[in-house]
Design a protein around this motif. Structure first.
Motif, PDB file in Angstrom:
ATOM      1  N   PHE A 178       1.968   4.807  -1.024  1.00  0.00           N
ATOM      2  CA  PHE A 178       1.239   6.005  -1.483  1.00  0.00           C
ATOM      3  C   PHE A 178       2.221   7.146  -1.724  1.00  0.00           C
ATOM      4  O   PHE A 178       3.133   7.370  -0.932  1.00  0.00           O
ATOM      5  CB  PHE A 178       0.187   6.410  -0.441  1.00  0.00           C
ATOM      6  CG  PHE A 178      -0.487   7.724  -0.735  1.00  0.00           C
ATOM      7  CD1 PHE A 178      -1.522   7.803  -1.663  1.00  0.00           C
ATOM      8  CD2 PHE A 178      -0.076   8.890  -0.093  1.00  0.00           C
ATOM      9  CE1 PHE A 178      -2.126   9.018  -1.942  1.00  0.00           C
ATOM     10  CE2 PHE A 178      -0.693  10.100  -0.375  1.00  0.00           C
ATOM     11  CZ  PHE A 178      -1.718  10.172  -1.295  1.00  0.00           C
ATOM     12  N   ARG A 179       2.067   7.827  -2.869  1.00  0.00           N
ATOM     13  CA  ARG A 179       2.856   9.026  -3.180  1.00  0.00           C
ATOM     14  C   ARG A 179       1.901  10.125  -3.695  1.00  0.00           C
ATOM     15  O   ARG A 179       0.913   9.830  -4.387  1.00  0.00           O
ATOM     16  CB  ARG A 179       3.908   8.723  -4.253  1.00  0.00           C
ATOM     17  CG  ARG A 179       5.052   7.848  -3.781  1.00  0.00           C
ATOM     18  CD  ARG A 179       6.005   8.610  -2.872  1.00  0.00           C
ATOM     19  NE  ARG A 179       7.027   7.730  -2.312  1.00  0.00           N
ATOM     20  CZ  ARG A 179       8.224   7.522  -2.878  1.00  0.00           C
ATOM     21  NH1 ARG A 179       8.519   8.108  -4.025  1.00  0.00           N
ATOM     22  NH2 ARG A 179       9.095   6.728  -2.297  1.00  0.00           N
ATOM     23  N   ARG A 180       2.233  11.399  -3.361  1.00  0.00           N
ATOM     24  CA  ARG A 180       1.478  12.550  -3.885  1.00  0.00           C
ATOM     25  C   ARG A 180       2.471  13.523  -4.487  1.00  0.00           C
ATOM     26  O   ARG A 180       3.489  13.848  -3.891  1.00  0.00           O
ATOM     27  CB  ARG A 180       0.651  13.222  -2.792  1.00  0.00           C
ATOM     28  CG  ARG A 180       0.016  14.545  -3.239  1.00  0.00           C
ATOM     29  CD  ARG A 180      -0.938  15.086  -2.222  1.00  0.00           C
ATOM     30  NE  ARG A 180      -2.154  14.268  -2.190  1.00  0.00           N
ATOM     31  CZ  ARG A 180      -3.198  14.542  -1.397  1.00  0.00           C
ATOM     32  NH1 ARG A 180      -3.131  15.567  -0.550  1.00  0.00           N
ATOM     33  NH2 ARG A 180      -4.270  13.786  -1.421  1.00  0.00           N
ATOM     34  N   LYS A 181       2.139  13.977  -5.696  1.00  0.00           N
ATOM     35  CA  LYS A 181       3.022  14.916  -6.373  1.00  0.00           C
ATOM     36  C   LYS A 181       2.176  15.914  -7.158  1.00  0.00           C
ATOM     37  O   LYS A 181       1.320  15.508  -7.970  1.00  0.00           O
ATOM     38  CB  LYS A 181       3.961  14.164  -7.338  1.00  0.00           C
ATOM     39  CG  LYS A 181       4.964  15.064  -8.011  1.00  0.00           C
ATOM     40  CD  LYS A 181       5.901  14.225  -8.875  1.00  0.00           C
ATOM     41  CE  LYS A 181       6.946  15.115  -9.543  1.00  0.00           C
ATOM     42  NZ  LYS A 181       7.868  14.340 -10.398  1.00  0.00           N
ATOM     43  N   PHE A 216       6.741   9.136 -10.015  1.00  0.00           N
ATOM     44  CA  PHE A 216       6.437   9.216  -8.591  1.00  0.00           C
ATOM     45  C   PHE A 216       7.483   8.513  -7.723  1.00  0.00           C
ATOM     46  O   PHE A 216       7.512   8.705  -6.512  1.00  0.00           O
ATOM     47  CB  PHE A 216       5.045   8.615  -8.327  1.00  0.00           C
ATOM     48  CG  PHE A 216       3.917   9.467  -8.822  1.00  0.00           C
ATOM     49  CD1 PHE A 216       3.363  10.456  -8.011  1.00  0.00           C
ATOM     50  CD2 PHE A 216       3.423   9.326 -10.109  1.00  0.00           C
ATOM     51  CE1 PHE A 216       2.321  11.252  -8.478  1.00  0.00           C
ATOM     52  CE2 PHE A 216       2.391  10.104 -10.571  1.00  0.00           C
ATOM     53  CZ  PHE A 216       1.827  11.094  -9.761  1.00  0.00           C
ATOM     54  N   ARG A 267       0.829  -1.209   0.000  1.00  0.00           N
ATOM     55  CA  ARG A 267       0.000   0.000   0.000  1.00  0.00           C
ATOM     56  C   ARG A 267       0.864   1.261   0.000  1.00  0.00           C
ATOM     57  O   ARG A 267       0.722   2.145   0.862  1.00  0.00           O
ATOM     58  CB  ARG A 267      -0.921   0.011   1.226  1.00  0.00           C
ATOM     59  CG  ARG A 267      -1.676  -1.294   1.485  1.00  0.00           C
ATOM     60  CD  ARG A 267      -2.660  -1.613   0.412  1.00  0.00           C
ATOM     61  NE  ARG A 267      -3.416  -2.839   0.704  1.00  0.00           N
ATOM     62  CZ  ARG A 267      -4.233  -3.429  -0.144  1.00  0.00           C
ATOM     63  NH1 ARG A 267      -4.391  -2.927  -1.364  1.00  0.00           N
ATOM     64  NH2 ARG A 267      -4.887  -4.519   0.205  1.00  0.00           N
ATOM     65  N   GLU A 305      -1.450  15.317  -7.088  1.00  0.00           N
ATOM     66  CA  GLU A 305      -1.959  14.098  -7.727  1.00  0.00           C
ATOM     67  C   GLU A 305      -1.522  12.887  -6.908  1.00  0.00           C
ATOM     68  O   GLU A 305      -0.364  12.782  -6.520  1.00  0.00           O
ATOM     69  CB  GLU A 305      -1.433  13.987  -9.150  1.00  0.00           C
ATOM     70  CG  GLU A 305      -2.031  12.843  -9.921  1.00  0.00           C
ATOM     71  CD  GLU A 305      -1.563  12.824 -11.381  1.00  0.00           C
ATOM     72  OE1 GLU A 305      -2.003  11.928 -12.123  1.00  0.00           O
ATOM     73  OE2 GLU A 305      -0.745  13.695 -11.753  1.00  0.00           O
ATOM     74  N   ASP A 306      -2.472  11.984  -6.617  1.00  0.00           N
ATOM     75  CA  ASP A 306      -2.201  10.793  -5.813  1.00  0.00           C
ATOM     76  C   ASP A 306      -1.792   9.606  -6.715  1.00  0.00           C
ATOM     77  O   ASP A 306      -2.288   9.478  -7.837  1.00  0.00           O
ATOM     78  CB  ASP A 306      -3.442  10.404  -5.012  1.00  0.00           C
ATOM     79  CG  ASP A 306      -3.797  11.469  -3.978  1.00  0.00           C
ATOM     80  OD1 ASP A 306      -2.911  12.281  -3.659  1.00  0.00           O
ATOM     81  OD2 ASP A 306      -4.957  11.473  -3.518  1.00  0.00           O
ATOM     82  N   TYR A 307      -0.885   8.766  -6.149  1.00  0.00           N
ATOM     83  CA  TYR A 307      -0.394   7.584  -6.884  1.00  0.00           C
ATOM     84  C   TYR A 307      -0.134   6.497  -5.846  1.00  0.00           C
ATOM     85  O   TYR A 307       0.705   6.650  -4.964  1.00  0.00           O
ATOM     86  CB  TYR A 307       0.892   7.923  -7.635  1.00  0.00           C
ATOM     87  CG  TYR A 307       1.366   6.863  -8.603  1.00  0.00           C
ATOM     88  CD1 TYR A 307       0.938   6.855  -9.918  1.00  0.00           C
ATOM     89  CD2 TYR A 307       2.268   5.876  -8.201  1.00  0.00           C
ATOM     90  CE1 TYR A 307       1.394   5.901 -10.822  1.00  0.00           C
ATOM     91  CE2 TYR A 307       2.728   4.915  -9.099  1.00  0.00           C
ATOM     92  CZ  TYR A 307       2.288   4.930 -10.408  1.00  0.00           C
ATOM     93  OH  TYR A 307       2.729   3.997 -11.304  1.00  0.00           O
ATOM     94  N   GLU A 308      -0.910   5.394  -5.939  1.00  0.00           N
ATOM     95  CA  GLU A 308      -0.788   4.323  -4.953  1.00  0.00           C
ATOM     96  C   GLU A 308      -0.538   2.977  -5.652  1.00  0.00           C
ATOM     97  O   GLU A 308      -1.139   2.686  -6.686  1.00  0.00           O
ATOM     98  CB  GLU A 308      -2.054   4.224  -4.111  1.00  0.00           C
ATOM     99  CG  GLU A 308      -1.945   3.196  -2.994  1.00  0.00           C
ATOM    100  CD  GLU A 308      -3.168   3.182  -2.083  1.00  0.00           C
ATOM    101  OE1 GLU A 308      -3.188   2.363  -1.139  1.00  0.00           O
ATOM    102  OE2 GLU A 308      -4.111   3.960  -2.325  1.00  0.00           O
TER     103      GLU A 308
END
Length: 303
Positions: free
Chosen positions: A203-206, A250, A201, A209-212
């Motif tokens: 999770f990255r935000r850039k 990401f 699980r 914008e979310d990227y999981e």
């Protein structure tokens, strides 16, 4: 008187012819004697030459014979020396033979004792074979029992795996309960990869914008992106493939590594496996409900 004169004249005539014939015969004889003397002289000279050649050849043969005799004498002396050595060796050989005969007597005694031991050993082996037959029969019964136990155990494992998978699917814990425990042995088996990092699980935000990602695993030169679905479909393969195109955006810390995509689930329809293979995505699921495995490794690897 007339008759006597006639006889005298006839006698004188005969005497004259005799003298003439005798003279002719003497000359012929003298000529033949001369020829005989000349031929005799030639024969004498030829004989003397042949005699001289014979003498010379005899001398040469005598010298050759003397040389051969000297060589023969030398060989005989050497032969006598060799014979002396041979006699000494034969004496030594006789001594060795006597010792060998003594050893053979001892050997025969040992062989008789060995034969007795072998008879006893054969008797023991017969008894051992009988015991082994009984042991094999017992082992066969044991193997049959073990095969039956193994069959039942496999059936039980399959039943438990199905129940566990159904529970994981129901609880939404496919990644934690099924995929995560299989990652390290599977990656080591197929990619010769020693996992140095992994997570679930992620999770990255850039830029808002979310990227999981469901799970991630890394080696020195490879990074694995693992996505899981409880009910895999072709549409999921498309989404995962598109999602992977932004992975390094990401996760820039893994730039330069090979990105390997794995799609995990409990079971896969055949059409989804074929489509994932075509897109270069590995499929991880239960193999005959016995263990988690990559179902299309060779086909994707060969692309």
């Amino acid at each position: 008187m007339r008759t006597l004169e006639h006889k005298v004249e006839s006698l004188e005539s005969l005497l004259g012819q005799f003298i003439v014939n005798t003279d002719i015969a003497l000359r012929r004889l003298e000529s033949e004697m001369q020829k005989f003397r000349e031929e005799a002289e030639k024969d004498r000279k030829a004989f003397e030459e042949r005699l001289q050649r014979y003498i010379e050849e005899s001398e040469r043969n005598r010298k050759v014979f003397q040389d051969e005799m000297r060589a023969f004498q030398d060989e005989m002396r050497a032969f006598k020396d060799e014979m002396r050595v041979f006699k000494d060796e034969m004496l030594a050989f006789k001594d060795e033979m006597r010792a060998f005969k003594d050893e053979m007597r001892v050997f025969k005694d040992e062989m008789l004792a060995f034969k007795d031991e072998m008879r006893a050993f054969k008797d023991e082996m017969r008894a051992f074979k009988d015991e082994m037959r009984a042991f094999k029969d017992e082992m066969k019964d044991f193997k049959d029992e073990m095969l039956e136990f193994k069959r039942r155990q496999e059936e039980e494992n399959i039943r438990k795996n199905k129940e566990w998978s159904a529970l994981a699917k129901k609880m939404g814990t496919i990644v934690e309960d099924l995929i995560a425990p299989a990652l390290r042995p599977t990656l080591s088996k197929y990619f010769q990869c020693e996992v140095t990092m992994e997570g679930q699980r992620i999770f990255r935000r850039k830029n808002g914008e979310d990227y999981e990602i469901d799970a991630i695993a890394g080696c020195d030169d490879k990074i694995f992106m693992i996505e899981a679905r409880s009910t895999p479909r072709v549409e999921d393969v498309k989404v995962i493939k598109k999602k992977s195109e932004r992975f390094f955006e990401f996760f820039p810390e893994h730039t330069g590594k090979d990105l390997i995509i794995i799609f995990g689930s409990i079971i896969f329809p055949e059409n989804v496996i074929k489509y994932a293979t075509k897109r270069g995505i590995y499929v991880l699921a239960w193999r005959e409900w016995q263990y988690m495995d990559i179902l299309n490794f060779d086909k994707v690897k060969s692309k």
